[in-house]
Each structure stands twice: as structure tokens, then as C-alpha cells.
Design an enzyme around this catalytic site. Sequence first.
Site, mmCIF file in Angstrom:
data_model
loop_
_atom_site.group_PDB
_atom_site.id
_atom_site.type_symbol
_atom_site.label_atom_id
_atom_site.label_comp_id
_atom_site.label_asym_id
_atom_site.label_seq_id
_atom_site.Cartn_x
_atom_site.Cartn_y
_atom_site.Cartn_z
ATOM 1 N NE ARG A 1 -0.232 0.754 4.908
ATOM 2 C CZ ARG A 1 -0.523 0.481 6.172
ATOM 3 N NH1 ARG A 1 -1.544 -0.277 6.453
ATOM 4 N NH2 ARG A 1 0.221 0.965 7.143
ATOM 5 C CG ASP B 1 3.710 -5.062 2.921
ATOM 6 O OD1 ASP B 1 3.352 -5.264 4.099
ATOM 7 O OD2 ASP B 1 3.795 -3.925 2.416
ATOM 8 C CB VAL C 1 12.168 -5.404 6.146
ATOM 9 C CG1 VAL C 1 11.457 -5.338 4.805
ATOM 10 C CG2 VAL C 1 11.542 -4.454 7.161
ATOM 11 C CG ASN D 1 8.279 1.978 0.497
ATOM 12 O OD1 ASN D 1 8.186 3.204 0.563
ATOM 13 N ND2 ASN D 1 7.249 1.182 0.805
ATOM 14 C CE1 TYR E 1 9.425 7.337 9.686
ATOM 15 C CE2 TYR E 1 9.502 9.725 9.483
ATOM 16 C CZ TYR E 1 9.338 8.479 8.908
ATOM 17 O OH TYR E 1 9.075 8.380 7.564
ATOM 18 C CE LYS F 1 11.841 6.252 7.218
ATOM 19 N NZ LYS F 1 11.849 5.282 6.102
ATOM 20 C CB VAL G 1 2.801 11.329 0.757
ATOM 21 C CG1 VAL G 1 1.788 10.917 -0.301
ATOM 22 C CG2 VAL G 1 4.103 11.777 0.098
#
Length: 267
Positions: A18, A39, A66, A92, A161, A165, A196
Amino acid sequence: MGVFDLTGRKALVTGGARGLGAGMAEALARAGAAVMIGDLLEEQGRRTAASIAESGATTGFVTLDVTDDDSWATAVAATISEFGGFDLLVNNAGVEISSLIVDLDPKEVRSMLDVNVLGTGLGLKHAFRAMRPDGPAGTGGAVVNVSSVAATIAFPGIAGYSATKSAVDRLTRVAAMESGKLGYGVRVNCVYPGLVATEMGLRLAQDMATLGLWPSPEAAVGDVIGLTPLGRLGEVADMADAVVFQASDAARFVTGAGLPVDGGMGT
Ligand SMILES: NC(=O)c1ccc[n+]([C@@H]2O[C@H](COP(=O)([O-])OP(=O)(O)OC[C@H]3O[C@@H](n4cnc5c(N)ncnc54)[C@H](O)[C@@H]3O)[C@@H](O)[C@H]2O)c1
């Protein structure tokens, strides 16, 4: 399509069920690549793969956690056996758990470290092993890691977070250096997406209000747009097209680089 053409390429997109990952998988397929979605979300992942295949593209789904070394080995082997090769990985998959620093919860931070940092690191490990000249795929390729504008600016409520990153950014650069020095033939780059409105993005805006940092999610989004020279939120296609660029021969002399795709927010 020229230098952006990915015909013949064999890709694995993590977290592709998604959101941004699904859009990246679709854009890579449109550019000609065969795309495996990896996924935890099996039903949604299969649905996404099937919907991309309707346009005639070659797609597949493999269950992938992952954070798990063995799961990576299985997913990469499945990609190679189904497509006859593997030369493009999009790291991703990611998680975001908002918190003020005064309320940091070790379990939540560890879970972000696990998925965002360890997950990306293991992806690089298995891509390198498969793609380098003595690997079972053996033709080199490209890895695109998904970092975030959170690695380039200070935004309240997302310290854990942001740290993970920023780590993705550093992993990208060290990986590019090792791949070059050891002759693996794999370029490694990353993108820094801006906000987004995916499930993650919408929840983050909600969290900003819940944490008392903005009066409402709409106010938080309004401020993000205000900080963005191009004056809007990002769209899935904005991120997907940047990944196609980094994956393609148009970026053949680009490695160890991070590309902001944030409308200028991180400038
Ligand atoms: N949406 C944004 O505003 C934004 C901005 C910057 C960066 N990003 C990054 O982009 C990436 C995608 O974000 P999104 O907005 O699509 O999020 P999302 O939550 O909509 O999708 C994330 C996907 O990753 C998968 N995933 C999570 N943990 C996993 C694991 N252990 N193994 C395999 N898959 C796993 C989920 O099942 C899901 O399909 C993430 O790395 C995120 O940090 C998002």
C-alpha cells in the site's frame, strides 16, 4: 522512454502492499520492470500485485518481514526464481510512531529501529549478496532506500523516527562506498519524501494534534504546506517517479546520493 526505461529489470519493493510502496511498484512496472512486492500484509500485497499486472506487467508477491534475516533470504530467492534475476531493490518498508521526547517508549523506538534501520541494512546485505558478480543474480543493479524529509529538518514529535531516517541516509552512503570499492556493481541512493497523505502521513498529522503540538491535524498540515516552497503536500507519484529515476540508467553515474522529493521543505 530512453534512459528511464526499465525493460528487463527485476525489482523487489518492500512495503509495496500500500501507500508509497504500491505507487513505486506501479511506476517501476510502467517503466518496464518485473516487480515483486514484499510485505507483511499478504492479502493487500497480493491485491496490489494483481492490480498492477492488469496493465500487462509481470508482478508477484512474497511475504517479507524486513526485520528478519531468513525472511529476506526467502524473498530474494523467490524473486530470482520467479523473474530469472534480481537487479533492483527498493527498501521502502517503514514505520513511524510519534512521541514527545519526554514520553519516549523504548519498545516503540526499538520497533522503528528494527524496521527502518535494521530492515534497510538487511535489505542491502541480501541485495549485495545476490547482485554482486559471484551472486545468484550476478549482474549488479541498484538499491533505492526510502529515507524522509524527517532526516533533513527538525520537526517536533518525531524524534525517534527522524533518528532512524537519518540512519537510512548514512547506511545509503556507506553501502554505496562498499559496493564501489568491492566491485559489486550496485548503485545505492535514497530519496527523502516530504509529507504524503498515505495511512502513515494522515496518522502523523493526527498525532501532531493528539500530542498538543498543533490545534488540529489540518493546522499541522497547513504549516507543513507553509514550509514548502512548492506550496502543496507530496503525492505518491512524486515519490514513485523519483525512485524510477534513481533506479534507471538516467542515474547511471549517481551513487551514495540522497534526493529530496519534498517540494523544497528541507531546503
Ligand atoms: N507518507 C509520508 O508522508 C512519508 C514521508 C516520508 C517518508 N515516508 C516513508 O515512506 C515509506 C512508505 O511510507 P507509507 O506512507 O507508504 O507508509 P504506510 O504505512 O502506508 O506503508 C508502509 C508499508 O510498509 C509495510 N511494512 C511495515 N513493516 C514491515 C516489515 N517489518 N516488513 C515488511 N513490510 C513492512 C506495511 O505493511 C505497509 O505496507 C516508509 O519508509 C516511510 O517512513 C513516508
